[in-house]
Design an enzyme around this catalytic site. Structure first.
Site, PDB file in Angstrom:
ATOM      1  N   VAL A 114      -0.939   3.508  -3.646  1.00 41.23           N
ATOM      2  CA  VAL A 114      -0.300   4.019  -4.862  1.00 41.23           C
ATOM      3  C   VAL A 114       1.221   3.975  -4.714  1.00 41.23           C
ATOM      4  O   VAL A 114       1.943   4.657  -5.444  1.00 41.23           O
ATOM      5  CB  VAL A 114      -0.774   5.455  -5.185  1.00 41.23           C
ATOM      6  N   ASP A 120      -3.394   0.709  -7.173  1.00 43.93           N
ATOM      7  CA  ASP A 120      -2.662   0.920  -8.417  1.00 43.93           C
ATOM      8  C   ASP A 120      -1.438   0.018  -8.472  1.00 43.93           C
ATOM      9  O   ASP A 120      -0.799  -0.100  -9.511  1.00 43.93           O
ATOM     10  CB  ASP A 120      -2.238   2.386  -8.551  1.00 43.93           C
ATOM     11  N   ASN A 160       1.039   7.058 -13.004  1.00 46.88           N
ATOM     12  CA  ASN A 160       2.009   7.970 -13.604  1.00 46.88           C
ATOM     13  C   ASN A 160       2.269   7.503 -15.039  1.00 46.88           C
ATOM     14  O   ASN A 160       3.312   6.949 -15.347  1.00 46.88           O
ATOM     15  CB  ASN A 160       3.298   7.965 -12.779  1.00 46.88           C
ATOM     16  N   GLY A 219       6.530  13.419  -1.087  1.00 56.27           N
ATOM     17  CA  GLY A 219       6.050  14.216  -2.203  1.00 56.27           C
ATOM     18  C   GLY A 219       4.603  13.947  -2.559  1.00 56.27           C
ATOM     19  O   GLY A 219       3.818  14.883  -2.767  1.00 56.27           O
ATOM     20  N   ILE A 220       4.217  12.676  -2.619  1.00 58.33           N
ATOM     21  CA  ILE A 220       2.842  12.336  -2.976  1.00 58.33           C
ATOM     22  C   ILE A 220       1.890  12.822  -1.895  1.00 58.33           C
ATOM     23  O   ILE A 220       0.843  13.419  -2.179  1.00 58.33           O
ATOM     24  CB  ILE A 220       2.698  10.817  -3.187  1.00 58.33           C
ATOM     25  N   ARG A 227       3.796   0.790  -3.399  1.00 59.45           N
ATOM     26  CA  ARG A 227       4.259  -0.496  -3.892  1.00 59.45           C
ATOM     27  C   ARG A 227       3.392  -1.586  -3.280  1.00 59.45           C
ATOM     28  O   ARG A 227       2.962  -1.487  -2.133  1.00 59.45           O
ATOM     29  CB  ARG A 227       5.736  -0.739  -3.537  1.00 59.45           C
ATOM     30  N   HIS A 240      -0.927  -0.081 -12.353  1.00 56.67           N
ATOM     31  CA  HIS A 240       0.262   0.721 -12.059  1.00 56.67           C
ATOM     32  C   HIS A 240       0.421   1.843 -13.086  1.00 56.67           C
ATOM     33  O   HIS A 240       1.506   2.048 -13.658  1.00 56.67           O
ATOM     34  CB  HIS A 240       1.513  -0.169 -12.041  1.00 56.67           C
ATOM     35  N   GLU A 248       2.764  -8.502  -8.817  1.00 53.67           N
ATOM     36  CA  GLU A 248       2.526  -7.547  -9.893  1.00 53.67           C
ATOM     37  C   GLU A 248       3.328  -7.955 -11.121  1.00 53.67           C
ATOM     38  O   GLU A 248       4.538  -8.208 -10.990  1.00 53.67           O
ATOM     39  CB  GLU A 248       2.927  -6.135  -9.446  1.00 53.67           C
TER      40      GLU A 248
END
Length: 322
Positions: free
Chosen positions: A233, A259, A286, A149-150, A235, A283, A264
């Protein structure tokens, strides 16, 4: 747990849980799909908006479908959710947030190519010093690792900038769709090694699985150009952080826009914070103000498909890990 809401009776009952202010918008999406909202004990489906650790260890036998709120579902594997419910169909939010994340990826890439990190740090006029490093995407090849999708959202954003795209996906089937140019080259994931010599920049948008851990490591970074930017963008686990820091420190690649990181959150004092050719965002590709509306649209579309008995979007295959 899901709260019961009195509505006109309908053939399909869907629960939403745990109860949160966000569930009001999701209720509207479910009702708009022709279903009714009900308690979990009476439901055929569950729209889950809690954390993996909160997920019920048991579900009523009536529940056939569960919609999860995230595109990345590795934490649900870690919590044993799929193992505990082998007979239930699960869907993720994959694709729901594609436009926002793709826009963020493009922002990071353009910021790197146009040398914005150094410009933003500058406190004096240094045009001659910066000028040799500033580049363009026109005529460059951008490899998108994970053309789901991205990736499909990002390709039409890159096309007007004159960039050529190599799309890497699991199957190797051509990536097509609205706004996607005919000249996009598609490469199966098991042949990823052959793209590096043709790549100017890399965008990582693949799912995090055991097979994709450290997909970009010292060997891959060594094969990139000194001007290449690596954008992640997806993981943090997809990139070997130690190898990345080494490559950035030595100037083996142009830079990295991240991102997501491993670890993390990225700890204070980590070398990535001080490297001039690294851009770190927390992160937030979104952000919440965009996420809920996009997720509600996804829920509405899937709920309508569930009511109609049609195939659902973003089906999770536990054997594949996403």
């Amino acid at each position: 747990m899901p709260q019961e809401v009195s509505v006109q009776q309908s053939a399909t009952t869907i629960a939403i849980g745990p109860d949160q202010p966000a569930s009001r918008l999701l209720e509207k999406a479910v009702l708009g799909a022709g279903a009714q909202i009900g308690a979990l004990d009476d439901a055929e489906a569950l729209i889950w908006i809690g954390s993996p650790g909160e997920f019920p260890r048991t579900l009523p036998a009536s529940v056939r479908w569960v919609q999860l709120p995230a595109a990345g579902i590795e934490d649900y594997f870690g919590a044993g959710v799929f193992e505990a419910h082998p007979g239930v169909t699960f869907t993720s939010a994959a694709g729901a947030f594609a436009d926002s994340v793709a826009e963020h990826a493009l922002t990071l890439l353009l910021a790197g190519v146009r040398y914005l990190p150094e410009h933003l740090r500058a406190r004096t006029w240094q045009q001659r010093e910066f000028f040799p490093h500033v580049g363009s995407l026109r005529g460059k090849t951008v490899t998108i690792v994970g053309a789901g999708g991205i990736g499909r959202a990002l390709i039409p954003m890159l096309a007007p900038l004159g960039a050529h795209v190599i799309a890497v996906n699991r199957s190797g089937r051509p990536v097509t769709g609205p706004g996607i140019p005919d000249d996009v080259e598609t490469v199966p994931a098991d042949q990823l090694g052959r793209v590096w010599s043709h790549t100017d920049h890399v965008v990582i948008a693949a799912p995090a699985t055991a097979q994709t851990r450290h997909l970009i490591g010292a060997e891959e970074l060594a094969r990139l150009k000194p001007s290449s930017w690596v954008i992640n963008v997806a993981r943090g686990s997809l990139v070997d952080t130690e190898a990345l820091v080494d490559a950035l420190t030595r100037g083996a690649i142009g830079g990295a826009g991240l991102d997501v990181t491993e670890p993390e959150p990225l700890p204070d004092g980590h070398p990535l914070w001080s490297l001039p050719n690294a851009i770190i965002t927390p992160h937030d590709s979104n952000p919440p103000q965009l996420r809920l509306a996009a997720f509600a649209d996804h829920v509405g579309a899937n709920a309508a498909r569930f009511v109609a008995g049609e195939p659902l979007h973003a089906l999770i295959d536990p054997d594949r890990g996403y």
